[in-house]
Design a protein around this motif. Sequence first.
Motif, PDB file in Angstrom:
ATOM      1  N   SER A   1       0.863  -1.179   0.000  1.00 37.65           N
ATOM      2  CA  SER A   1       0.000   0.000   0.000  1.00 37.65           C
ATOM      3  C   SER A   1       0.900   1.229   0.000  1.00 37.65           C
ATOM      4  O   SER A   1       1.811   1.330   0.823  1.00 37.65           O
TER       5      SER A   1
ATOM      6  N   ASP B   1      -1.318   7.771   0.206  1.00 35.68           N
ATOM      7  CA  ASP B   1      -2.420   8.436  -0.496  1.00 35.68           C
ATOM      8  C   ASP B   1      -2.902   7.656  -1.721  1.00 35.68           C
ATOM      9  O   ASP B   1      -3.237   8.237  -2.751  1.00 35.68           O
ATOM     10  N   ASP B   2      -2.910   6.342  -1.632  1.00 37.39           N
ATOM     11  CA  ASP B   2      -3.327   5.490  -2.744  1.00 37.39           C
ATOM     12  C   ASP B   2      -4.106   4.320  -2.137  1.00 37.39           C
ATOM     13  O   ASP B   2      -3.547   3.528  -1.384  1.00 37.39           O
TER      14      ASP B   2
ATOM     15  N   GLN C   1      -5.296   1.741  -3.592  1.00 34.30           N
ATOM     16  CA  GLN C   1      -5.027   0.451  -4.235  1.00 34.30           C
ATOM     17  C   GLN C   1      -3.944  -0.319  -3.485  1.00 34.30           C
ATOM     18  O   GLN C   1      -3.009   0.257  -2.950  1.00 34.30           O
TER      19      GLN C   1
ATOM     20  N   ARG D   1       5.186   4.189 -10.594  1.00 36.14           N
ATOM     21  CA  ARG D   1       4.273   4.838  -9.630  1.00 36.14           C
ATOM     22  C   ARG D   1       5.038   5.252  -8.367  1.00 36.14           C
ATOM     23  O   ARG D   1       4.864   6.359  -7.866  1.00 36.14           O
TER      24      ARG D   1
ATOM     25  N   ILE E   1       5.635   9.067  -6.981  1.00 34.36           N
ATOM     26  CA  ILE E   1       5.333   9.521  -5.617  1.00 34.36           C
ATOM     27  C   ILE E   1       6.561  10.183  -4.996  1.00 34.36           C
ATOM     28  O   ILE E   1       6.476  11.239  -4.371  1.00 34.36           O
TER      29      ILE E   1
END
Length: 130
Positions: free
Chosen positions: A66, A69-70, A72, A112, A116
Amino acid sequence: MSEPTPRTAHAAAPPASTARPSVIQLVFREKGALYAAYIPLFTDGGLFVPTTREYKLGEDIYLLLSLPDDAQRYPVAGKVAWITPANASGGRTQGVGVRFPSDEKTRLLKLRIEEILGTAISSSKPTQTI
């Protein structure tokens, strides 16, 4: 900066011949914790996982990741690529470096993570990794 929260979902290890990869939920709530754990030197990316469990190099390890702020959760079927033992020099946290597999889904996860981290990825601040 807080460390990621690992949760191992693995019962007592079965005999080596039938051993399944351990499953660890790794939750990063802050960008600083992700920065400290990220291993950009692995070609396909990777993460440091704090754990007291004994692993061997090359051992399979399954992460449910995890990111800050995501909502998914990202599944990663990685391999142990380095080990920081208990009582390591420099006060380093005990754990393992997990190398991401070289597949398209994980390549997107690496991008990703780097998105970030942004410019922090080139920071000289110490990390839990190399």
